[in-house]
Motif scaffolding. Structure first.
Motif, PDB file in Angstrom:
ATOM      1  N   LEU A  72      65.406 139.850  -1.336  1.00 39.14           N
ATOM      2  CA  LEU A  72      64.557 138.728  -0.938  1.00 39.14           C
ATOM      3  C   LEU A  72      64.586 138.517   0.575  1.00 39.14           C
ATOM      4  N   VAL A  73      65.774 138.627   1.185  1.00 46.94           N
ATOM      5  CA  VAL A  73      65.876 138.477   2.643  1.00 46.94           C
ATOM      6  C   VAL A  73      65.081 139.575   3.345  1.00 46.94           C
ATOM      7  N   ARG A  74      65.178 140.824   2.850  1.00 45.61           N
ATOM      8  CA  ARG A  74      64.392 141.910   3.461  1.00 45.61           C
ATOM      9  C   ARG A  74      62.899 141.644   3.329  1.00 45.61           C
ATOM     10  N   ALA A  75      62.474 141.158   2.155  1.00 45.19           N
ATOM     11  CA  ALA A  75      61.050 140.876   1.945  1.00 45.19           C
ATOM     12  C   ALA A  75      60.583 139.747   2.856  1.00 45.19           C
ATOM     13  N   CYS A  76      61.396 138.709   3.005  1.00 44.57           N
ATOM     14  CA  CYS A  76      61.026 137.591   3.895  1.00 44.57           C
ATOM     15  C   CYS A  76      60.960 138.064   5.343  1.00 44.57           C
ATOM     16  N   THR A  77      61.907 138.900   5.740  1.00 39.93           N
ATOM     17  CA  THR A  77      61.908 139.419   7.113  1.00 39.93           C
ATOM     18  C   THR A  77      60.673 140.265   7.359  1.00 39.93           C
ATOM     19  N   TRP A  78      60.338 141.110   6.406  1.00 40.24           N
ATOM     20  CA  TRP A  78      59.147 141.940   6.545  1.00 40.24           C
ATOM     21  C   TRP A  78      57.900 141.072   6.651  1.00 40.24           C
ATOM     22  N   THR A  79      57.822 140.020   5.811  1.00 39.34           N
ATOM     23  CA  THR A  79      56.656 139.123   5.829  1.00 39.34           C
ATOM     24  C   THR A  79      56.567 138.385   7.162  1.00 39.34           C
ATOM     25  N   MET A  80      57.690 137.854   7.647  1.00 41.00           N
ATOM     26  CA  MET A  80      57.664 137.118   8.924  1.00 41.00           C
ATOM     27  C   MET A  80      57.328 138.044  10.088  1.00 41.00           C
ATOM     28  N   ASP A  81      57.788 139.297  10.019  1.00 41.54           N
ATOM     29  CA  ASP A  81      57.447 140.263  11.072  1.00 41.54           C
ATOM     30  C   ASP A  81      55.946 140.543  11.060  1.00 41.54           C
ATOM     31  N   ARG A  82      55.368 140.655   9.879  1.00 43.57           N
ATOM     32  CA  ARG A  82      53.912 140.874   9.761  1.00 43.57           C
ATOM     33  C   ARG A  82      53.139 139.683  10.326  1.00 43.57           C
ATOM     34  N   TRP A  83      53.604 138.466  10.017  1.00 41.05           N
ATOM     35  CA  TRP A  83      52.941 137.272  10.544  1.00 41.05           C
ATOM     36  C   TRP A  83      53.052 137.213  12.069  1.00 41.05           C
ATOM     37  N   ALA A  84      54.217 137.569  12.599  1.00 44.46           N
ATOM     38  CA  ALA A  84      54.400 137.552  14.057  1.00 44.46           C
ATOM     39  C   ALA A  84      53.454 138.549  14.714  1.00 44.46           C
ATOM     40  N   ARG A  85      53.289 139.744  14.115  1.00 47.17           N
ATOM     41  CA  ARG A  85      52.348 140.727  14.669  1.00 47.17           C
ATOM     42  C   ARG A  85      50.920 140.199  14.627  1.00 47.17           C
ATOM     43  N   GLN A  86      50.568 139.522  13.524  1.00 50.77           N
ATOM     44  CA  GLN A  86      49.222 138.956  13.422  1.00 50.77           C
ATOM     45  C   GLN A  86      49.012 137.893  14.498  1.00 50.77           C
ATOM     46  N   MET A  87      50.051 137.079  14.740  1.00 47.16           N
ATOM     47  CA  MET A  87      49.932 136.042  15.775  1.00 47.16           C
ATOM     48  C   MET A  87      49.783 136.691  17.158  1.00 47.16           C
ATOM     49  N   HIS A  88      50.546 137.746  17.414  1.00 49.64           N
ATOM     50  CA  HIS A  88      50.428 138.453  18.703  1.00 49.64           C
ATOM     51  C   HIS A  88      49.017 139.026  18.869  1.00 49.64           C
ATOM     52  N   GLN A  89      48.474 139.601  17.816  1.00 52.28           N
ATOM     53  CA  GLN A  89      47.138 140.180  17.889  1.00 52.28           C
ATOM     54  C   GLN A  89      46.086 139.100  18.124  1.00 52.28           C
ATOM     55  N   ALA A  90      46.344 137.885  17.645  1.00 53.11           N
ATOM     56  CA  ALA A  90      45.401 136.777  17.827  1.00 53.11           C
ATOM     57  C   ALA A  90      45.632 136.069  19.152  1.00 53.11           C
ATOM     58  N   GLY A  91      46.615 136.517  19.937  1.00 54.33           N
ATOM     59  CA  GLY A  91      46.885 135.903  21.221  1.00 54.33           C
ATOM     60  C   GLY A  91      47.757 134.657  21.131  1.00 54.33           C
ATOM     61  N   ILE A  92      48.435 134.456  20.027  1.00 53.73           N
ATOM     62  CA  ILE A  92      49.316 133.299  19.851  1.00 53.73           C
ATOM     63  C   ILE A  92      50.755 133.789  19.985  1.00 53.73           C
ATOM     64  N   GLU A  93      51.502 133.135  20.834  1.00 48.93           N
ATOM     65  CA  GLU A  93      52.909 133.507  21.020  1.00 48.93           C
ATOM     66  C   GLU A  93      53.769 132.709  20.028  1.00 48.93           C
ATOM     67  N   PRO A  94      54.437 133.400  19.078  1.00 47.66           N
ATOM     68  CA  PRO A  94      55.260 132.669  18.111  1.00 47.66           C
ATOM     69  C   PRO A  94      56.557 132.172  18.756  1.00 47.66           C
ATOM     70  N   GLU A  95      57.153 131.195  18.101  1.00 42.36           N
ATOM     71  CA  GLU A  95      58.454 130.697  18.559  1.00 42.36           C
ATOM     72  C   GLU A  95      59.480 131.824  18.435  1.00 42.36           C
ATOM     73  N   PRO A  96      60.492 131.846  19.295  1.00 44.10           N
ATOM     74  CA  PRO A  96      61.518 132.889  19.159  1.00 44.10           C
ATOM     75  C   PRO A  96      62.304 132.695  17.852  1.00 44.10           C
ATOM     76  N   PRO A  97      62.745 133.780  17.260  1.00 45.59           N
ATOM     77  CA  PRO A  97      63.459 133.655  15.981  1.00 45.59           C
ATOM     78  C   PRO A  97      64.840 133.036  16.180  1.00 45.59           C
ATOM     79  N   HIS A  98      65.347 132.510  15.117  1.00 46.67           N
ATOM     80  CA  HIS A  98      66.715 131.985  15.096  1.00 46.67           C
ATOM     81  C   HIS A  98      67.669 133.129  15.435  1.00 46.67           C
ATOM     82  N   PRO A  99      68.799 132.854  16.103  1.00 47.36           N
ATOM     83  CA  PRO A  99      69.729 133.932  16.465  1.00 47.36           C
ATOM     84  C   PRO A  99      70.212 134.747  15.260  1.00 47.36           C
ATOM     85  N   LEU A 100      70.400 134.113  14.113  1.00 47.66           N
ATOM     86  CA  LEU A 100      70.820 134.873  12.932  1.00 47.66           C
ATOM     87  C   LEU A 100      69.726 135.835  12.468  1.00 47.66           C
TER      88      LEU A 100
END
Length: 109
Positions: A72-100
């Motif tokens: 589940l953690v791997r799936a969530c990480t993969w999903t959040m990484d995909r969302w971050a890439r989509q935000m970058h492509q749309a010109g939106i800078e996402p918040e930095p991830p939590h240190p963990l």
């Protein structure tokens, strides 16, 4: 004089009966303890076996849950990484991830 010897004989008889009773009691107790020893060990071994079986089952269940949680953690990480890439492509800078999260992304642990 016969009366005194009668009392001495009776006294010796009473002392003999008490001593015989004491040693009979002690022997019976020791024999019971020796006989109960293997039975008690067998009961303790049965309890130990049941405990080991229960702990093995609990460990198996916990390993299954941990494996599922890691997936589940791997799936969530993969999903959040995909969302971050989509935000970058749309010109939106996402918040930095939590240190963990950042550590997990670097190490996988």
């Amino acid at each position: 004089m016969n009366g005194i010897w009668g009392l001495v004989g009776a006294s010796i008889t009473v002392i003999g009966v008490i001593t015989t009773g004491f040693f009979t009691y002690r022997g019976t107790r020791t024999a019971a303890a020796i006989q109960a020893g293997p039975q008690e060990e067998a009961q303790q071994f049965a309890v130990l076996q049941a405990t080991v079986a229960r702990v093995d089952q609990e460990n198996k269940e916990l390993r299954g849950r941990q494996s599922r949680l890691e997936a589940l953690v791997r799936a969530c990480t993969w999903t959040m990484d995909r969302w971050a890439r989509q935000m970058h492509q749309a010109g939106i800078e996402p918040e930095p991830p939590h240190p963990l999260v950042d550590e997990y992304n670097r190490t996988g642990v």
